[in-house]
Design a protein around this motif. Structure first.
Motif, PDB file in Angstrom:
ATOM      1  N   ILE A 129      65.395 -21.279 107.331  1.00  0.00           N
ATOM      2  CA  ILE A 129      65.521 -22.537 106.606  1.00  0.00           C
ATOM      3  C   ILE A 129      66.481 -23.416 107.401  1.00  0.00           C
ATOM      4  O   ILE A 129      67.576 -22.977 107.760  1.00  0.00           O
ATOM      5  N   ALA A 130      66.061 -24.648 107.668  1.00  0.00           N
ATOM      6  CA  ALA A 130      66.914 -25.612 108.371  1.00  0.00           C
ATOM      7  C   ALA A 130      67.265 -26.750 107.417  1.00  0.00           C
ATOM      8  O   ALA A 130      66.411 -27.216 106.651  1.00  0.00           O
ATOM      9  N   VAL A 131      68.515 -27.164 107.457  1.00  0.00           N
ATOM     10  CA  VAL A 131      68.980 -28.298 106.653  1.00  0.00           C
ATOM     11  C   VAL A 131      69.873 -29.166 107.509  1.00  0.00           C
ATOM     12  O   VAL A 131      70.411 -28.721 108.523  1.00  0.00           O
ATOM     13  N   GLY A 132      70.044 -30.398 107.084  1.00  0.00           N
ATOM     14  CA  GLY A 132      70.964 -31.289 107.768  1.00  0.00           C
ATOM     15  C   GLY A 132      72.378 -31.019 107.307  1.00  0.00           C
ATOM     16  O   GLY A 132      72.611 -30.483 106.223  1.00  0.00           O
ATOM     17  N   GLY A 133      73.323 -31.366 108.157  1.00  0.00           N
ATOM     18  CA  GLY A 133      74.731 -31.253 107.796  1.00  0.00           C
ATOM     19  C   GLY A 133      75.093 -32.313 106.773  1.00  0.00           C
ATOM     20  O   GLY A 133      74.269 -33.144 106.387  1.00  0.00           O
ATOM     21  N   ARG A 134      76.325 -32.294 106.356  1.00  0.00           N
ATOM     22  CA  ARG A 134      76.809 -33.273 105.378  1.00  0.00           C
ATOM     23  C   ARG A 134      76.592 -34.683 105.898  1.00  0.00           C
ATOM     24  O   ARG A 134      76.810 -34.972 107.070  1.00  0.00           O
ATOM     25  N   ARG A 135      76.174 -35.549 104.991  1.00  0.00           N
ATOM     26  CA  ARG A 135      76.006 -36.952 105.363  1.00  0.00           C
ATOM     27  C   ARG A 135      77.363 -37.550 105.682  1.00  0.00           C
ATOM     28  O   ARG A 135      78.350 -37.212 105.040  1.00  0.00           O
ATOM     29  N   PRO A 136      77.405 -38.464 106.630  1.00  0.00           N
ATOM     30  CA  PRO A 136      78.693 -39.063 106.991  1.00  0.00           C
ATOM     31  C   PRO A 136      79.195 -39.995 105.899  1.00  0.00           C
ATOM     32  O   PRO A 136      78.444 -40.452 105.046  1.00  0.00           O
ATOM     33  N   GLY A 137      80.476 -40.243 105.935  1.00  0.00           N
ATOM     34  CA  GLY A 137      81.078 -41.228 105.053  1.00  0.00           C
ATOM     35  C   GLY A 137      81.522 -40.686 103.717  1.00  0.00           C
ATOM     36  O   GLY A 137      81.468 -39.480 103.446  1.00  0.00           O
ATOM     37  N   PHE A 138      81.950 -41.597 102.888  1.00  0.00           N
ATOM     38  CA  PHE A 138      82.528 -41.265 101.589  1.00  0.00           C
ATOM     39  C   PHE A 138      81.522 -40.578 100.676  1.00  0.00           C
ATOM     40  O   PHE A 138      81.846 -39.611  99.994  1.00  0.00           O
ATOM     41  N   THR A 139      80.271 -41.060 100.657  1.00  0.00           N
ATOM     42  CA  THR A 139      79.251 -40.471  99.786  1.00  0.00           C
ATOM     43  C   THR A 139      79.004 -39.015 100.148  1.00  0.00           C
ATOM     44  O   THR A 139      78.918 -38.151  99.271  1.00  0.00           O
ATOM     45  N   GLY A 140      78.888 -38.709 101.430  1.00  0.00           N
ATOM     46  CA  GLY A 140      78.695 -37.331 101.858  1.00  0.00           C
ATOM     47  C   GLY A 140      79.868 -36.454 101.483  1.00  0.00           C
ATOM     48  O   GLY A 140      79.696 -35.314 101.036  1.00  0.00           O
ATOM     49  N   TRP A 141      81.067 -36.991 101.641  1.00  0.00           N
ATOM     50  CA  TRP A 141      82.265 -36.236 101.283  1.00  0.00           C
ATOM     51  C   TRP A 141      82.290 -35.951  99.786  1.00  0.00           C
ATOM     52  O   TRP A 141      82.587 -34.839  99.354  1.00  0.00           O
ATOM     53  N   MET A 142      81.963 -36.949  98.967  1.00  0.00           N
ATOM     54  CA  MET A 142      81.964 -36.776  97.507  1.00  0.00           C
ATOM     55  C   MET A 142      80.900 -35.773  97.067  1.00  0.00           C
ATOM     56  O   MET A 142      81.149 -34.936  96.207  1.00  0.00           O
ATOM     57  N   ASN A 143      79.707 -35.855  97.657  1.00  0.00           N
ATOM     58  CA  ASN A 143      78.640 -34.906  97.302  1.00  0.00           C
ATOM     59  C   ASN A 143      79.074 -33.478  97.588  1.00  0.00           C
ATOM     60  O   ASN A 143      78.840 -32.571  96.789  1.00  0.00           O
ATOM     61  N   GLU A 144      79.713 -33.269  98.725  1.00  0.00           N
ATOM     62  CA  GLU A 144      80.160 -31.926  99.084  1.00  0.00           C
ATOM     63  C   GLU A 144      81.303 -31.476  98.184  1.00  0.00           C
ATOM     64  O   GLU A 144      81.368 -30.322  97.771  1.00  0.00           O
ATOM     65  N   LEU A 145      82.200 -32.384  97.869  1.00  0.00           N
ATOM     66  CA  LEU A 145      83.328 -32.058  97.004  1.00  0.00           C
ATOM     67  C   LEU A 145      82.850 -31.651  95.611  1.00  0.00           C
ATOM     68  O   LEU A 145      83.305 -30.662  95.041  1.00  0.00           O
ATOM     69  N   ILE A 146      81.913 -32.389  95.060  1.00  0.00           N
ATOM     70  CA  ILE A 146      81.433 -32.136  93.702  1.00  0.00           C
ATOM     71  C   ILE A 146      80.505 -30.931  93.647  1.00  0.00           C
ATOM     72  O   ILE A 146      80.665 -30.049  92.807  1.00  0.00           O
ATOM     73  N   GLY A 147      79.522 -30.862  94.526  1.00  0.00           N
ATOM     74  CA  GLY A 147      78.517 -29.811  94.423  1.00  0.00           C
ATOM     75  C   GLY A 147      78.545 -28.781  95.524  1.00  0.00           C
ATOM     76  O   GLY A 147      77.805 -27.799  95.470  1.00  0.00           O
ATOM     77  N   GLY A 148      79.369 -28.975  96.530  1.00  0.00           N
ATOM     78  CA  GLY A 148      79.342 -28.071  97.670  1.00  0.00           C
ATOM     79  C   GLY A 148      78.187 -28.430  98.587  1.00  0.00           C
ATOM     80  O   GLY A 148      77.314 -29.211  98.227  1.00  0.00           O
ATOM     81  N   SER A 149      78.185 -27.868  99.762  1.00  0.00           N
ATOM     82  CA  SER A 149      77.116 -28.191 100.708  1.00  0.00           C
ATOM     83  C   SER A 149      75.888 -27.336 100.425  1.00  0.00           C
ATOM     84  O   SER A 149      75.986 -26.182 100.000  1.00  0.00           O
ATOM     85  N   ILE A 150      74.733 -27.917 100.674  1.00  0.00           N
ATOM     86  CA  ILE A 150      73.472 -27.186 100.495  1.00  0.00           C
ATOM     87  C   ILE A 150      73.423 -26.031 101.487  1.00  0.00           C
ATOM     88  O   ILE A 150      73.058 -24.912 101.120  1.00  0.00           O
ATOM     89  N   GLY A 151      73.819 -26.293 102.730  1.00  0.00           N
ATOM     90  CA  GLY A 151      73.836 -25.227 103.731  1.00  0.00           C
ATOM     91  C   GLY A 151      74.733 -24.077 103.308  1.00  0.00           C
ATOM     92  O   GLY A 151      74.388 -22.911 103.466  1.00  0.00           O
ATOM     93  N   GLY A 152      75.905 -24.397 102.748  1.00  0.00           N
ATOM     94  CA  GLY A 152      76.826 -23.362 102.269  1.00  0.00           C
ATOM     95  C   GLY A 152      76.220 -22.536 101.153  1.00  0.00           C
ATOM     96  O   GLY A 152      76.331 -21.308 101.146  1.00  0.00           O
ATOM     97  N   HIS A 153      75.563 -23.199 100.203  1.00  0.00           N
ATOM     98  CA  HIS A 153      74.896 -22.461  99.125  1.00  0.00           C
ATOM     99  C   HIS A 153      73.827 -21.529  99.682  1.00  0.00           C
ATOM    100  O   HIS A 153      73.719 -20.368  99.273  1.00  0.00           O
ATOM    101  N   LEU A 154      73.040 -22.044 100.620  1.00  0.00           N
ATOM    102  CA  LEU A 154      71.953 -21.234 101.179  1.00  0.00           C
ATOM    103  C   LEU A 154      72.471 -20.041 101.959  1.00  0.00           C
ATOM    104  O   LEU A 154      71.925 -18.936 101.853  1.00  0.00           O
ATOM    105  N   VAL A 155      73.506 -20.238 102.752  1.00  0.00           N
ATOM    106  CA  VAL A 155      74.066 -19.141 103.544  1.00  0.00           C
ATOM    107  C   VAL A 155      74.479 -17.968 102.659  1.00  0.00           C
ATOM    108  O   VAL A 155      74.302 -16.811 103.016  1.00  0.00           O
TER     109      VAL A 155
END
Length: 173
Positions: A129-155
């Motif tokens: 499974i391939a996914v993109g890294g966190r999106r740049p900027g504030f929105t990407g940071w907030m998404n990761e902070l709130i829900g964690g990264s998709i890649g991290g969940h998958l790993v």
């Protein structure tokens, strides 16, 4: 269940490749991600299943025949919104894979993105499974902070390899 029909404009052979890579796609992502996944699939002699998970909808049950019952998270969202998003994702994928020789198709499902990618990977018995890294900027940071990264969940939940593809870097940096 995912949309298992090959999307118009794809070049998926019948009966399909022996090996499959699943890549998470979204119409707003860096095109570099889907192109890198396509190049990897070509190198590995695999097909590419582009998986879009509509996280604006959730599954709330199933009918007697097993059909999933789906509803939008936002009660004001119309059913046409999801269809329009799916069409937009398909155009994005078709445009950015037009010059690639990899067999590809678009699959879609609804709900949590990591769970949806897992579902599609399981359906296709994907080797990766391939996914993109966190999106740049504030929105990407907030998404990761709130829900964690998709890649991290998958790993942490997969038995198959997970590849995180970083976005393209400008040559000047």
């Amino acid at each position: 269940m995912t949309d298992s029909s090959a999307a118009a404009g794809s070049n998926w052979p019948a009966p399909g490749p022996d090996r499959v890579i699943v890549v998470g796609v979204d119409a707003d992502q860096d095109p570099h991600i889907v192109k890198e996944a396509a190049d990897m699939a070509t190198t590995m002699g695999a097909g590419l299943v582009c998986a879009w998970v509509d996280s604006t909808q959730v599954i709330y049950g199933a009918s007697l025949d097993g059909t999933r019952l789906i509803t939008p998270l936002d009660p004001d969202q119309s059913a046409d919104t999801s269809h329009a998003l799916n069409e937009r994702v398909h155009r994005f994928v078709a445009e950015h894979l037009a010059d690639r020789q990899v067999p590809w198709r678009l699959e879609s499902t609804v709900g949590d993105i990591a769970s949806g990618l897992t579902e599609i990977a399981d359906q296709w018995q994907a080797c990766l499974i391939a996914v993109g890294g966190r999106r740049p900027g504030f929105t990407g940071w907030m998404n990761e902070l709130i829900g964690g990264s998709i890649g991290g969940h998958l790993v942490h939940t997969q038995s198959r390899p997970v590849l995180v593809i970083p976005g393209a870097r400008d040559k000047g940096h």
